[in-house]
Design a protein around this motif. Structure first.
Motif, short mmCIF file in Angstrom:
data_model
loop_
_atom_site.label_atom_id
_atom_site.label_comp_id
_atom_site.label_asym_id
_atom_site.label_seq_id
_atom_site.Cartn_x
_atom_site.Cartn_y
_atom_site.Cartn_z
N VAL A 155 -9.75 4.44 1.32
CA VAL A 155 -9.46 4.08 -0.11
C VAL A 155 -7.89 3.79 0.05
N ALA A 156 -7.55 2.74 -0.54
CA ALA A 156 -6.17 2.40 -0.65
C ALA A 156 -5.85 1.85 -1.96
N ILE A 157 -4.70 2.06 -2.76
CA ILE A 157 -4.51 1.31 -4.10
C ILE A 157 -3.41 0.24 -3.40
N THR A 158 -3.40 -1.11 -4.00
CA THR A 158 -2.64 -2.19 -3.48
C THR A 158 -2.29 -2.81 -5.05
N ALA A 213 -5.97 -9.42 -3.09
CA ALA A 213 -6.35 -9.55 -1.78
C ALA A 213 -6.39 -8.31 -0.89
N GLY A 214 -5.81 -7.20 -1.52
CA GLY A 214 -5.96 -5.85 -0.90
C GLY A 214 -5.02 -5.76 0.47
N ALA A 215 -3.90 -6.75 0.31
CA ALA A 215 -3.02 -6.43 1.60
C ALA A 215 -1.82 -5.83 1.37
N ASN A 216 -1.25 -5.70 0.08
CA ASN A 216 0.02 -4.94 0.01
C ASN A 216 -0.29 -3.64 -0.42
N VAL A 217 -0.48 -2.89 0.59
CA VAL A 217 -0.96 -1.29 0.22
C VAL A 217 0.14 -0.51 -0.20
#
Length: 308
Positions: free
Chosen positions: A77-80, A84-88
């Motif tokens: 699980v990440a926060i971006t 696009a979910g690329a910059n974490v």
């Protein structure tokens, strides 16, 4: 005795420069039954932040191994900052044998804390290995928020400012000394200089340039303003916008239609900010008071206890 009490209050203030925080959570709209068929599959969902928070962890209510094998799955699980979910900004992984649907467990993704302020962010859920993996139930982001206060700044719109023609505007600069969220603009009195029965449309906007071109938030009011003797105050409740400390911004007031329009009185920009030095207390209704307020309280209290 009175001097001792004053000294104790001052020492308490000097030692208590701590922030006032609250803990809360929000639902992350991961679709119930969402399945990642292959390793590397991921989904991204948006969430909004309307203050200053520290994101701490996400709890996924139920993760299962869709094939019910005996090997481990690794899920992230990440926060971006991007859709696009690329910059974490932060992330955490869990490696576990998730089990089958009837026996699934909740999992906590305790990532490194990250500071978030006003805006839109994204939760990215991703299967690293062991696919397929499926998620069920209600998932939540847990965070610590910082207590905000409301304040206002006088904006220099001249008393009696007249907007003769549609499109006429006035631009006033302002600077705030702390990072703030601008919420609304209050104008004490707007009147229709012709006193006709038509509707006037008036706009308030915050811009980043002195020409009033680069608008970052704005709102319009449509009303029959009436004459000077009967003018009313108006509240321009624009979409909240984050303003940086020690940065020059501009408040643009503009008549859109129904000119001429005239403004009177003192006009104020309202904003929210995080107080730099606050302590928990029961001295006021919201439980937060700064040291200046505490000293005022202590002086009143000492006056009441003057029989010492």
């Amino acid at each position: 005795m009175k001097n001792l009490k004053s000294i104790l209050v001052l020492l308490f203030c000097a030692a208590a420069f701590v922030q006032a925080y609250y803990e809360s959570n929000c639902i992350i709209e991961v679709p119930n039954g969402q399945i990642h068929w292959g390793n590397g599959d991921y989904d991204v969902v948006a969430f909004s932040v309307d203050g200053f928070i520290t994101a701490e962890y996400v709890v996924m209510q139920c993760l299962d191994d869709n094939t019910n094998d005996s090997s481990d799955e690794t899920y992230e699980v990440a926060i971006t900052s991007d859709s696009a979910g690329a910059n974490v900004l932060t992330s955490a992984q869990v490696t576990e044998n998730f089990g089958n649907t009837g026996d699934c467990d909740s999992y906590t993704f305790d990532f490194p804390d990250v500071e978030l302020d006003f805006g839109t962010y994204y939760i990215r859920t991703k299967t690293i290995s062991g696919a397929p993996v499926r998620s069920w139930g209600v998932d939540r982001l847990y965070y610590t928020g910082k207590t905000l206060r409301s304040d206002s700044a006088l904006i220099n719109v001249p008393n009696g400012q007249l907007y003769w023609n549609n499109g006429d505007s006035h631009i006033a600069s302002f600077t705030l000394n702390q990072q703030s969220i601008a919420t609304n603009f209050y104008m004490a009195c707007l009147d229709d200089n012709n006193n006709d029965s038509g509707i006037e449309v008036f706009e308030a906007a915050i811009t980043t340039d002195s020409k009033g071109s680069n608008v970052i938030t704005s709102v319009q009011v449509s009303e029959d303003f009436g004459n000077t003797a009967g003018c009313d105050s108006y509240d321009f409740d624009f979409p909240d916008v984050l303003l940086e400390a020690d940065t020059t911004y501009y408040l643009r007031t503009k008549v859109i239609s129904g000119a001429p329009v005239r403004s009177w009185g003192k006009d104020y920009l309202w904003f929210m900010y995080q107080p730099p030095h606050t302590i928990s207390s029961d001295f006021n209704k919201d439980g937060i008071v700064n040291c200046e307020d505490l000293m005022m309280f202590s002086q009143d209290w000492l006056a009441e206890e003057a029989w010492y």
